[in-house]
Design a protein around this motif. Structure first.
Motif, PDB file in Angstrom:
ATOM      1  N   GLY A 253     -20.506  54.235 -27.469  1.00  0.00           N
ATOM      2  CA  GLY A 253     -19.255  54.245 -27.838  1.00  0.00           C
ATOM      3  C   GLY A 253     -19.371  53.233 -29.301  1.00  0.00           C
ATOM      4  O   GLY A 253     -18.455  52.707 -30.014  1.00  0.00           O
ATOM      5  N   GLN A 254     -20.407  52.041 -29.522  1.00  0.00           N
ATOM      6  CA  GLN A 254     -20.140  51.174 -30.787  1.00  0.00           C
ATOM      7  C   GLN A 254     -20.881  51.509 -31.806  1.00  0.00           C
ATOM      8  O   GLN A 254     -22.519  52.150 -32.031  1.00  0.00           O
ATOM      9  CB  GLN A 254     -21.881  49.808 -30.116  1.00  0.00           C
ATOM     10  N   SER A 255     -20.644  51.297 -33.121  1.00  0.00           N
ATOM     11  CA  SER A 255     -20.899  51.765 -34.078  1.00  0.00           C
ATOM     12  C   SER A 255     -21.721  50.866 -35.321  1.00  0.00           C
ATOM     13  O   SER A 255     -21.251  49.425 -34.540  1.00  0.00           O
ATOM     14  CB  SER A 255     -19.851  52.122 -35.296  1.00  0.00           C
ATOM     15  N   TYR A 256     -22.570  50.959 -36.077  1.00  0.00           N
ATOM     16  CA  TYR A 256     -23.771  50.111 -36.261  1.00  0.00           C
ATOM     17  C   TYR A 256     -24.023  50.269 -37.452  1.00  0.00           C
ATOM     18  O   TYR A 256     -24.124  51.681 -38.378  1.00  0.00           O
ATOM     19  CB  TYR A 256     -25.019  49.749 -35.335  1.00  0.00           C
ATOM     20  N   GLN A 257     -24.799  49.205 -38.473  1.00  0.00           N
ATOM     21  CA  GLN A 257     -25.335  50.170 -39.832  1.00  0.00           C
ATOM     22  C   GLN A 257     -26.435  49.295 -39.446  1.00  0.00           C
ATOM     23  O   GLN A 257     -26.490  48.590 -39.203  1.00  0.00           O
ATOM     24  CB  GLN A 257     -24.038  49.240 -40.784  1.00  0.00           C
ATOM     25  N   LEU A 258     -26.683  49.617 -40.739  1.00  0.00           N
ATOM     26  CA  LEU A 258     -28.143  49.163 -41.023  1.00  0.00           C
ATOM     27  C   LEU A 258     -28.404  48.624 -42.129  1.00  0.00           C
ATOM     28  O   LEU A 258     -28.082  48.920 -43.732  1.00  0.00           O
ATOM     29  CB  LEU A 258     -29.615  50.352 -41.569  1.00  0.00           C
ATOM     30  N   ARG A 259     -28.848  47.141 -42.186  1.00  0.00           N
ATOM     31  CA  ARG A 259     -28.368  45.871 -43.982  1.00  0.00           C
ATOM     32  C   ARG A 259     -29.960  45.188 -44.030  1.00  0.00           C
ATOM     33  O   ARG A 259     -30.453  44.918 -43.274  1.00  0.00           O
ATOM     34  CB  ARG A 259     -27.662  44.696 -43.067  1.00  0.00           C
ATOM     35  N   TYR A 260     -30.113  46.149 -45.132  1.00  0.00           N
ATOM     36  CA  TYR A 260     -31.382  45.880 -45.826  1.00  0.00           C
ATOM     37  C   TYR A 260     -30.948  44.369 -46.737  1.00  0.00           C
ATOM     38  O   TYR A 260     -30.680  44.952 -47.349  1.00  0.00           O
ATOM     39  CB  TYR A 260     -32.258  46.638 -46.519  1.00  0.00           C
ATOM     40  N   GLU A 261     -31.877  43.699 -47.385  1.00  0.00           N
ATOM     41  CA  GLU A 261     -31.831  41.824 -47.761  1.00  0.00           C
ATOM     42  C   GLU A 261     -33.057  42.249 -48.908  1.00  0.00           C
ATOM     43  O   GLU A 261     -33.265  42.182 -48.528  1.00  0.00           O
ATOM     44  CB  GLU A 261     -31.098  41.513 -47.617  1.00  0.00           C
ATOM     45  N   ASN A 262     -32.479  41.841 -49.682  1.00  0.00           N
ATOM     46  CA  ASN A 262     -33.380  41.512 -50.789  1.00  0.00           C
ATOM     47  C   ASN A 262     -33.553  40.497 -51.601  1.00  0.00           C
ATOM     48  O   ASN A 262     -32.877  40.243 -51.939  1.00  0.00           O
ATOM     49  CB  ASN A 262     -33.514  42.800 -52.245  1.00  0.00           C
ATOM     50  N   HIS A 263     -34.792  39.792 -51.313  1.00  0.00           N
ATOM     51  CA  HIS A 263     -35.098  38.253 -51.647  1.00  0.00           C
ATOM     52  C   HIS A 263     -35.521  38.047 -52.924  1.00  0.00           C
ATOM     53  O   HIS A 263     -35.745  37.429 -53.201  1.00  0.00           O
ATOM     54  CB  HIS A 263     -35.123  37.972 -50.498  1.00  0.00           C
ATOM     55  N   THR A 264     -35.698  38.800 -53.847  1.00  0.00           N
ATOM     56  CA  THR A 264     -37.094  39.143 -54.610  1.00  0.00           C
ATOM     57  C   THR A 264     -36.213  39.706 -56.279  1.00  0.00           C
ATOM     58  O   THR A 264     -35.336  40.232 -55.916  1.00  0.00           O
ATOM     59  CB  THR A 264     -38.367  39.593 -54.741  1.00  0.00           C
ATOM     60  N   GLY A 265     -37.112  39.692 -57.369  1.00  0.00           N
ATOM     61  CA  GLY A 265     -36.383  39.733 -58.564  1.00  0.00           C
ATOM     62  C   GLY A 265     -36.702  41.312 -58.715  1.00  0.00           C
ATOM     63  O   GLY A 265     -37.086  42.412 -59.490  1.00  0.00           O
ATOM     64  N   LYS A 266     -37.497  41.940 -57.408  1.00  0.00           N
ATOM     65  CA  LYS A 266     -38.159  43.530 -57.848  1.00  0.00           C
ATOM     66  C   LYS A 266     -37.648  44.363 -57.016  1.00  0.00           C
ATOM     67  O   LYS A 266     -36.716  43.737 -56.384  1.00  0.00           O
ATOM     68  CB  LYS A 266     -38.884  43.267 -56.339  1.00  0.00           C
ATOM     69  N   THR A 267     -37.868  45.967 -57.521  1.00  0.00           N
ATOM     70  CA  THR A 267     -36.804  46.693 -56.184  1.00  0.00           C
ATOM     71  C   THR A 267     -37.316  47.800 -55.386  1.00  0.00           C
ATOM     72  O   THR A 267     -38.625  48.170 -55.993  1.00  0.00           O
ATOM     73  CB  THR A 267     -36.915  47.577 -57.648  1.00  0.00           C
ATOM     74  N   PHE A 268     -37.125  48.147 -54.556  1.00  0.00           N
ATOM     75  CA  PHE A 268     -37.285  49.007 -53.714  1.00  0.00           C
ATOM     76  C   PHE A 268     -36.776  50.254 -52.641  1.00  0.00           C
ATOM     77  O   PHE A 268     -35.424  50.192 -53.332  1.00  0.00           O
ATOM     78  CB  PHE A 268     -38.036  47.511 -52.455  1.00  0.00           C
ATOM     79  N   GLU A 269     -37.272  51.053 -52.478  1.00  0.00           N
ATOM     80  CA  GLU A 269     -37.034  52.029 -51.795  1.00  0.00           C
ATOM     81  C   GLU A 269     -36.781  52.302 -50.529  1.00  0.00           C
ATOM     82  O   GLU A 269     -38.348  51.728 -50.092  1.00  0.00           O
ATOM     83  CB  GLU A 269     -37.473  53.521 -52.363  1.00  0.00           C
ATOM     84  N   VAL A 270     -36.217  52.466 -49.910  1.00  0.00           N
ATOM     85  CA  VAL A 270     -35.536  52.336 -48.260  1.00  0.00           C
ATOM     86  C   VAL A 270     -35.644  53.770 -47.789  1.00  0.00           C
ATOM     87  O   VAL A 270     -34.260  54.108 -48.155  1.00  0.00           O
ATOM     88  CB  VAL A 270     -34.344  51.221 -47.868  1.00  0.00           C
TER      89      VAL A 270
END
Length: 255
Positions: free
Chosen positions: A138-155
């Motif tokens: 019953g608990q809702s959740y989210q996936l959190r991705y943090e980018n610590h660089t100046g590059k661009t990524f695809e998840v």
């Protein structure tokens, strides 16, 4: 007397050398014992975590509708080889191992955490390079991705073996979300349209989206996958977050 002194000196040196070797040898043995004990403990934690009973198993169902707009962009991957990949098993279980706040990806350039509706991190555990998430029905959740660089990524993310964007069987070749430089990406649920998602909510496996979808299987419930690719985008310099005025210069003419 001279010969006696020389003998005593040599004897003392030998005695001191012998004495100095014992603590080092003891320390090495103690270090080796600690390493072996740690390795056994980690292996035990991994085996314990892998044993998930039917009562402990969880899946992810469609929760409340959340407004979440998305637009399509035309970007290319720098390489077809991902820079990082991680699997996260979850269940209603007291997992063993080292508790961590987030998972470091791509040598710490990206971090992954799992948060609740209020943004509070859920318990993550690491054992023998495997990761586990403790959840509750019953608990809702989210996936959190943090980018610590100046590059661009695809998840490219999957939940219970389903792609979070199109709801089909997950593949590393599917398109993913763009993680911009120095930004945070929150994946809140399964995408329903360009304007909304259905929140991720822990449920019994039989009630999971994967168990009730033609593209899914109840056998794949209880696992979250993340694959990261670098995109062909110029690197961005980090913007200064300093809100204060620059320090005064005592010799402004000497620039």
């Amino acid at each position: 007397m001279k010969k006696i002194n020389q003998f005593v000196g040599v004897f003392s040196a030998i005695f001191l050398a012998a004495c100095s070797q014992k603590p080092i040898e003891t320390q090495q043995n103690s270090t080796r014992l600690n390493q072996e004990t740690t390795a056994v403990s980690v292996a035990k934690d991994r085996i314990t975590n892998a044993k998930i009973s039917s009562e402990e198993r969880l899946g992810t169902s469609w929760g409340d509708d959340i407004q979440s707009q998305v637009t399509e962009v035309d970007l290319r991957r720098l390489s077809n080889k991902p820079v990082a990949e991680v699997l996260l098993r979850y269940a209603n279980k007291d997992f063993q191992g080292r508790a961590v706040n987030s998972i470091a990806l791509n040598a710490g350039k990206i971090s992954l955490s799992v948060v609740d509706d209020r943004g509070h991190g859920l318990a993550l555990y690491r054992a023998d390079q495997q990761y586990f998430l403790a959840g509750k029905n019953g608990q809702s959740y989210q996936l959190r991705y943090e980018n610590h660089t100046g590059k661009t990524f695809e998840v490219v993310a999957s939940v219970d073996g389903l792609d979070v964007i199109n709801g089909r069987a997950a593949s590393r070749h599917n398109a993913g979300y763009v993680l911009e430089p120095y930004k945070t990406l929150d994946i809140e649920g399964f995408r329903k349209s360009n304007d909304a998602v259905a929140s991720f909510t822990f449920s019994q496996p039989k009630d999971a989206y994967a168990a009730n979808s033609v593209s899914g299987s109840v056998q794949n419930t209880g696992i979250i996958g993340s694959v990261i690719y670098e995109l062909k985008v110029p690197e961005v310099k980090q913007r200064s977050n300093n809100q204060y005025a620059p320090a005064p210069n005592a010799f402004p003419a000497d620039r």
